[in-house]
Design a protein around this motif. Structure first.
Motif, PDB file in Angstrom:
ATOM      1  N   LEU A  50       0.825  -1.208   0.000  1.00  0.00           N
ATOM      2  CA  LEU A  50       0.000   0.000   0.000  1.00  0.00           C
ATOM      3  C   LEU A  50       0.863   1.264   0.000  1.00  0.00           C
ATOM      4  O   LEU A  50       0.546   2.240  -0.683  1.00  0.00           O
ATOM      5  N   LEU A  51       1.950   1.244   0.758  1.00  0.00           N
ATOM      6  CA  LEU A  51       2.860   2.381   0.788  1.00  0.00           C
ATOM      7  C   LEU A  51       3.496   2.593  -0.584  1.00  0.00           C
ATOM      8  O   LEU A  51       3.556   3.725  -1.078  1.00  0.00           O
ATOM      9  N   LYS A  52       3.947   1.516  -1.200  1.00  0.00           N
ATOM     10  CA  LYS A  52       4.549   1.607  -2.527  1.00  0.00           C
ATOM     11  C   LYS A  52       3.532   2.088  -3.551  1.00  0.00           C
ATOM     12  O   LYS A  52       3.846   2.910  -4.416  1.00  0.00           O
ATOM     13  N   LYS A  53       2.312   1.604  -3.430  1.00  0.00           N
ATOM     14  CA  LYS A  53       1.243   2.025  -4.344  1.00  0.00           C
ATOM     15  C   LYS A  53       0.973   3.520  -4.191  1.00  0.00           C
ATOM     16  O   LYS A  53       0.834   4.229  -5.184  1.00  0.00           O
ATOM     17  N   ASP A  54       0.915   4.003  -2.960  1.00  0.00           N
ATOM     18  CA  ASP A  54       0.704   5.433  -2.728  1.00  0.00           C
ATOM     19  C   ASP A  54       1.857   6.268  -3.287  1.00  0.00           C
ATOM     20  O   ASP A  54       1.643   7.332  -3.867  1.00  0.00           O
ATOM     21  N   LEU A  55       3.086   5.770  -3.099  1.00  0.00           N
ATOM     22  CA  LEU A  55       4.239   6.487  -3.632  1.00  0.00           C
ATOM     23  C   LEU A  55       4.208   6.537  -5.157  1.00  0.00           C
ATOM     24  O   LEU A  55       4.552   7.546  -5.766  1.00  0.00           O
ATOM     25  N   GLN A  56       3.790   5.434  -5.779  1.00  0.00           N
ATOM     26  CA  GLN A  56       3.713   5.410  -7.237  1.00  0.00           C
ATOM     27  C   GLN A  56       2.634   6.358  -7.743  1.00  0.00           C
ATOM     28  O   GLN A  56       2.814   7.017  -8.766  1.00  0.00           O
ATOM     29  N   VAL A  57       1.534   6.422  -7.034  1.00  0.00           N
ATOM     30  CA  VAL A  57       0.457   7.330  -7.441  1.00  0.00           C
ATOM     31  C   VAL A  57       0.956   8.775  -7.395  1.00  0.00           C
ATOM     32  O   VAL A  57       0.669   9.573  -8.277  1.00  0.00           O
ATOM     33  N   ASN A  58       1.725   9.106  -6.363  1.00  0.00           N
ATOM     34  CA  ASN A  58       2.257  10.463  -6.237  1.00  0.00           C
ATOM     35  C   ASN A  58       3.408  10.726  -7.203  1.00  0.00           C
ATOM     36  O   ASN A  58       3.588  11.848  -7.673  1.00  0.00           O
ATOM     37  N   ALA A  59       4.212   9.691  -7.497  1.00  0.00           N
ATOM     38  CA  ALA A  59       5.393   9.875  -8.348  1.00  0.00           C
ATOM     39  C   ALA A  59       5.055   9.824  -9.831  1.00  0.00           C
ATOM     40  O   ALA A  59       5.794  10.396 -10.637  1.00  0.00           O
ATOM     41  N   LEU A  60       3.988   9.178 -10.215  1.00  0.00           N
ATOM     42  CA  LEU A  60       3.665   9.028 -11.627  1.00  0.00           C
ATOM     43  C   LEU A  60       3.497  10.375 -12.338  1.00  0.00           C
ATOM     44  O   LEU A  60       4.085  10.570 -13.410  1.00  0.00           O
ATOM     45  N   PRO A  61       2.763  11.326 -11.779  1.00  0.00           N
ATOM     46  CA  PRO A  61       2.673  12.620 -12.465  1.00  0.00           C
ATOM     47  C   PRO A  61       4.039  13.310 -12.623  1.00  0.00           C
ATOM     48  O   PRO A  61       4.301  13.935 -13.653  1.00  0.00           O
ATOM     49  N   LEU A  62       4.908  13.172 -11.625  1.00  0.00           N
ATOM     50  CA  LEU A  62       6.240  13.769 -11.721  1.00  0.00           C
ATOM     51  C   LEU A  62       7.064  13.095 -12.811  1.00  0.00           C
ATOM     52  O   LEU A  62       7.775  13.765 -13.572  1.00  0.00           O
ATOM     53  N   ARG A  63       6.963  11.777 -12.889  1.00  0.00           N
ATOM     54  CA  ARG A  63       7.689  11.053 -13.931  1.00  0.00           C
ATOM     55  C   ARG A  63       7.175  11.424 -15.305  1.00  0.00           C
ATOM     56  O   ARG A  63       7.958  11.649 -16.232  1.00  0.00           O
ATOM     57  N   LEU A  64       5.858  11.505 -15.454  1.00  0.00           N
ATOM     58  CA  LEU A  64       5.298  11.874 -16.749  1.00  0.00           C
ATOM     59  C   LEU A  64       5.714  13.292 -17.142  1.00  0.00           C
ATOM     60  O   LEU A  64       6.022  13.558 -18.308  1.00  0.00           O
ATOM     61  N   GLN A  65       5.738  14.179 -16.168  1.00  0.00           N
ATOM     62  CA  GLN A  65       6.176  15.546 -16.438  1.00  0.00           C
ATOM     63  C   GLN A  65       7.647  15.565 -16.874  1.00  0.00           C
ATOM     64  O   GLN A  65       8.024  16.320 -17.770  1.00  0.00           O
ATOM     65  N   ALA A  66       8.459  14.716 -16.260  1.00  0.00           N
ATOM     66  CA  ALA A  66       9.876  14.642 -16.642  1.00  0.00           C
ATOM     67  C   ALA A  66      10.013  14.129 -18.076  1.00  0.00           C
ATOM     68  O   ALA A  66      10.814  14.662 -18.858  1.00  0.00           O
ATOM     69  N   TYR A  67       9.230  13.116 -18.417  1.00  0.00           N
ATOM     70  CA  TYR A  67       9.268  12.612 -19.788  1.00  0.00           C
ATOM     71  C   TYR A  67       8.794  13.681 -20.779  1.00  0.00           C
ATOM     72  O   TYR A  67       9.343  13.803 -21.876  1.00  0.00           O
ATOM     73  N   GLU A  68       7.787  14.451 -20.386  1.00  0.00           N
ATOM     74  CA  GLU A  68       7.316  15.536 -21.249  1.00  0.00           C
ATOM     75  C   GLU A  68       8.416  16.573 -21.468  1.00  0.00           C
ATOM     76  O   GLU A  68       8.636  17.029 -22.590  1.00  0.00           O
ATOM     77  N   ARG A  69       9.090  16.934 -20.395  1.00  0.00           N
ATOM     78  CA  ARG A  69      10.153  17.935 -20.513  1.00  0.00           C
ATOM     79  C   ARG A  69      11.309  17.427 -21.354  1.00  0.00           C
ATOM     80  O   ARG A  69      11.903  18.173 -22.133  1.00  0.00           O
ATOM     81  N   MET A  70      11.624  16.141 -21.209  1.00  0.00           N
ATOM     82  CA  MET A  70      12.709  15.587 -22.010  1.00  0.00           C
ATOM     83  C   MET A  70      12.295  15.486 -23.475  1.00  0.00           C
ATOM     84  O   MET A  70      13.121  15.686 -24.370  1.00  0.00           O
ATOM     85  N   ALA A  71      11.031  15.196 -23.730  1.00  0.00           N
ATOM     86  CA  ALA A  71      10.540  15.168 -25.113  1.00  0.00           C
ATOM     87  C   ALA A  71      10.625  16.569 -25.715  1.00  0.00           C
ATOM     88  O   ALA A  71      11.034  16.741 -26.876  1.00  0.00           O
ATOM     89  N   LEU A  72      10.266  17.569 -24.945  1.00  0.00           N
ATOM     90  CA  LEU A  72      10.367  18.951 -25.406  1.00  0.00           C
ATOM     91  C   LEU A  72      11.823  19.329 -25.677  1.00  0.00           C
ATOM     92  O   LEU A  72      12.133  19.965 -26.691  1.00  0.00           O
ATOM     93  N   PHE A  73      12.707  18.911 -24.785  1.00  0.00           N
ATOM     94  CA  PHE A  73      14.136  19.165 -24.986  1.00  0.00           C
ATOM     95  C   PHE A  73      14.613  18.538 -26.294  1.00  0.00           C
ATOM     96  O   PHE A  73      15.323  19.171 -27.083  1.00  0.00           O
ATOM     97  N   LEU A  74      14.211  17.305 -26.543  1.00  0.00           N
ATOM     98  CA  LEU A  74      14.644  16.619 -27.765  1.00  0.00           C
ATOM     99  C   LEU A  74      14.059  17.274 -29.010  1.00  0.00           C
ATOM    100  O   LEU A  74      14.725  17.338 -30.048  1.00  0.00           O
ATOM    101  N   GLU A  75      12.833  17.751 -28.901  1.00  0.00           N
ATOM    102  CA  GLU A  75      12.242  18.469 -30.039  1.00  0.00           C
ATOM    103  C   GLU A  75      13.018  19.758 -30.302  1.00  0.00           C
ATOM    104  O   GLU A  75      13.277  20.102 -31.449  1.00  0.00           O
ATOM    105  N   ARG A  76      13.378  20.458 -29.247  1.00  0.00           N
ATOM    106  CA  ARG A  76      14.119  21.713 -29.410  1.00  0.00           C
ATOM    107  C   ARG A  76      15.555  21.448 -29.847  1.00  0.00           C
ATOM    108  O   ARG A  76      16.203  22.302 -30.440  1.00  0.00           O
ATOM    109  N   LEU A  77      16.053  20.253 -29.567  1.00  0.00           N
ATOM    110  CA  LEU A  77      17.407  19.845 -29.938  1.00  0.00           C
ATOM    111  C   LEU A  77      17.516  19.490 -31.417  1.00  0.00           C
ATOM    112  O   LEU A  77      18.591  19.557 -31.995  1.00  0.00           O
ATOM    113  N   SER A  78      16.419  19.143 -32.022  1.00  0.00           N
ATOM    114  CA  SER A  78      16.413  18.780 -33.437  1.00  0.00           C
ATOM    115  C   SER A  78      17.020  19.925 -34.251  1.00  0.00           C
ATOM    116  O   SER A  78      16.586  21.078 -34.133  1.00  0.00           O
ATOM    117  N   PRO A  79      18.033  19.626 -35.061  1.00  0.00           N
ATOM    118  CA  PRO A  79      18.736  20.699 -35.781  1.00  0.00           C
ATOM    119  C   PRO A  79      17.830  21.602 -36.615  1.00  0.00           C
ATOM    120  O   PRO A  79      18.039  22.817 -36.650  1.00  0.00           O
TER     121      PRO A  79
END
Length: 173
Positions: A41-70
């Motif tokens: 239950l503790l791990k499940k709660d942590l994952q619920v809280n961490a999932l939005p942060l992880r998705l936001q990190a993936y979004e930011r990295m996708a944006l970085f890669l798009e901006r990195l495109s020559p």
């Protein structure tokens, strides 16, 4: 009479010991299961809280890669002068600045994903440096042309990293 009393005591003690051992085993299993349930239950709660942060990190990295495109980088960062070395430095500085801005996102993405992102960044920088060393390049605008021509012939390094990010995010679901 003493022997019969010892036998009676022994006959009463054996069932009590067996009952005690069974009770000990069941209580031990019960507490182990409860501990496992609490951890789940503790791990499940942590994952619920961490999932939005992880998705936001993936979004930011996708944006970085798009901006990195020559092709997008060259449109966004225009040359200040006609000096090709200055423009190369400006492009690389822009990439490094953007990368440093997103450096903290590495704690939310996998190690493999992060290394692929770093490799894409380094490959893009190498592409810019290689284009600057080309004999065709004599000015900042010519450097832009050479880089864009190179991108028409092959995919930018950021595309591979972007597809890896998409694959990793789809595995989160």
């Amino acid at each position: 009479m003493e022997v019969s009393r010892i036998i009676d005591l022994f006959l009463y003690t054996i069932p009590a010991i067996i009952t005690g051992l069974i009770a000990y085993y069941f209580f031990r299993e019960h507490t182990k299961n409860e501990d496992g349930r609490r951890r789940f239950l503790l791990k499940k709660d942590l994952q619920v809280n961490a999932l939005p942060l992880r998705l936001q990190a993936y979004e930011r990295m996708a944006l970085f890669l798009e901006r990195l495109s020559p092709s997008k980088l060259l449109v966004r960062v225009t040359p200040i002068s006609s000096n090709k070395e200055d423009y190369e430095s400006l492009l690389i500085q822009n990439i490094e600045q953007e990368f440093e801005h997103n450096l903290s996102q590495q704690i939310y993405v996998s190690d493999k994903c992060w290394s692929i992102i770093v490799a894409a960044k380094n490959a893009t920088i190498q592409l810019i440096r290689k284009a600057n060393l080309s004999e065709k390049t004599d000015s900042a605008n010519k450097l832009r042309e050479v880089i864009l021509t190179e991108m028409m012939e092959r995919k930018p390094p950021s595309d591979a990293a972007l597809s890896f990010i998409k694959e990793e995010v789809s595995d989160l679901w």
